[in-house]
Write a protein that holds these residues in place. Structure first.
Motif, mmCIF file in Angstrom:
data_model
loop_
_atom_site.group_PDB
_atom_site.id
_atom_site.type_symbol
_atom_site.label_atom_id
_atom_site.label_comp_id
_atom_site.label_asym_id
_atom_site.label_seq_id
_atom_site.Cartn_x
_atom_site.Cartn_y
_atom_site.Cartn_z
ATOM 1 N N ALA A 28 3.201 2.890 14.155
ATOM 2 C CA ALA A 28 3.401 1.467 13.844
ATOM 3 C C ALA A 28 4.429 1.297 12.735
ATOM 4 C CB ALA A 28 2.073 0.825 13.443
ATOM 5 N N LEU A 29 4.355 2.145 11.723
ATOM 6 C CA LEU A 29 5.328 2.095 10.630
ATOM 7 C C LEU A 29 6.740 2.275 11.169
ATOM 8 C CD1 LEU A 29 6.123 2.101 7.609
ATOM 9 C CD2 LEU A 29 5.684 4.578 7.634
ATOM 10 N N ALA A 75 4.638 -11.088 6.665
ATOM 11 C CA ALA A 75 3.600 -10.490 5.828
ATOM 12 C C ALA A 75 2.431 -10.020 6.688
ATOM 13 C CB ALA A 75 3.126 -11.493 4.780
ATOM 14 N N GLU A 76 2.044 -10.805 7.677
ATOM 15 C CA GLU A 76 0.950 -10.408 8.563
ATOM 16 C C GLU A 76 1.314 -9.188 9.393
ATOM 17 O OE1 GLU A 76 -2.220 -11.374 8.545
ATOM 18 O OE2 GLU A 76 -1.525 -12.468 6.776
ATOM 19 N N VAL A 97 0.612 -3.156 10.150
ATOM 20 C CA VAL A 97 1.021 -1.752 10.024
ATOM 21 C C VAL A 97 0.032 -1.021 9.118
ATOM 22 C CG1 VAL A 97 2.777 -0.218 9.042
ATOM 23 C CG2 VAL A 97 3.478 -2.170 10.441
ATOM 24 N N LEU A 98 -0.372 -1.659 8.049
ATOM 25 C CA LEU A 98 -1.224 -1.022 7.044
ATOM 26 C C LEU A 98 -2.662 -0.813 7.496
ATOM 27 C CD1 LEU A 98 0.184 -2.825 3.917
ATOM 28 C CD2 LEU A 98 0.606 -0.469 4.655
ATOM 29 N N ARG A 99 -3.112 -1.549 8.504
ATOM 30 C CA ARG A 99 -4.481 -1.366 8.991
ATOM 31 C C ARG A 99 -4.738 0.072 9.418
ATOM 32 N NH1 ARG A 99 -3.543 -6.115 11.989
ATOM 33 N NH2 ARG A 99 -3.924 -7.844 10.618
ATOM 34 N N VAL A 108 2.691 -3.516 1.083
ATOM 35 C CA VAL A 108 3.634 -4.384 1.806
ATOM 36 C C VAL A 108 4.965 -4.412 1.057
ATOM 37 C CG1 VAL A 108 4.155 -6.800 2.383
ATOM 38 C CG2 VAL A 108 1.940 -5.824 2.984
ATOM 39 N N ARG A 109 4.903 -4.525 -0.256
ATOM 40 C CA ARG A 109 6.122 -4.553 -1.067
ATOM 41 C C ARG A 109 6.863 -3.224 -1.011
ATOM 42 N NH1 ARG A 109 3.537 -7.944 -6.136
ATOM 43 N NH2 ARG A 109 3.540 -9.949 -5.056
#
Length: 188
Positions: free
Chosen positions: A81-82, A121-122, A127-129, A142-143
């Protein structure tokens, strides 16, 4: 009175196309009117001026990229995903350099939160999930992702990697490996 055939969408899309050709900073109502073969006054039925035109181009670009990134992310998690997310941003920047520059325009808080800015942002949080970060750490992560992807893309578009080998395409996967490693260790 609006000129026949011109719509706000056509004006904004033509402005975005012009930004890709000549650079976002060079897009003004005057340059856009010349490109469209109309008088500047004809544009003011569709945009309120230079700032409004620039905001609308930025929102168009953000919307286009959010659609592209959303499609790229479908069904992916973790490193995959990243990579899909980062590639969507980098590829968009290389294909649409003027639009990509437009996305750096400061938006009103309402547009940033509720419009396509909020979608980005969502998408980053999606991706982070796959990394299992707690909600309190997501904003920092996210940053991180945004800084790395934007920084690399801006440097590449500006020729910052032209002076030495290897080519950026050889470095890009290594950068993503590094971000992936940071995110995996962050989750612990």
């Amino acid at each position: 009175m609006a000129r026949a055939g011109l719509t706000t969408e056509l004006v904004v899309r033509a402005g975005a196309d012009l930004a890709d050709e000549v650079g976002f900073d060079a897009v003004t109502p005057s340059t856009l009117a010349r490109a469209l073969g109309v008088r500047v006054a004809s544009l003011y039925s569709h945009v309120a001026g230079a700032d409004d035109l620039r905001q609308r181009i930025a929102l168009l670009a953000l919307d286009e990229l959010a659609d592209r990134a959303s499609e790229a992310l479908a069904g992916r998690a973790g490193r995959e995903a990243l990579e899909a997310f980062a590639d969507a941003y980098r590829d968009y920047g290389r294909e649409h350099p003027g639009r990509y520059a437009a996305m750096q325009t400061r938006l009103s808080p309402e547009a940033a939160a509720s419009g396509p800015g909020g979608r980005h942002a969502e998408l980053a949080r999606a991706v982070l999930r796959g990394y299992g970060l707690g909600e309190t750490e997501e904003t920092h992560a996210v940053r991180l992702i945004g800084s790395v992807v934007r920084g690399f893309t801006v440097l590449e578009l500006g020729g910052g990697f032209d002076h030495s080998p290897p080519p950026p395409d050889a470095t890009w996967p290594r950068i993503l490996d590094g971000v992936d490693a940071v995110l995996r260790s962050w989750a612990r």
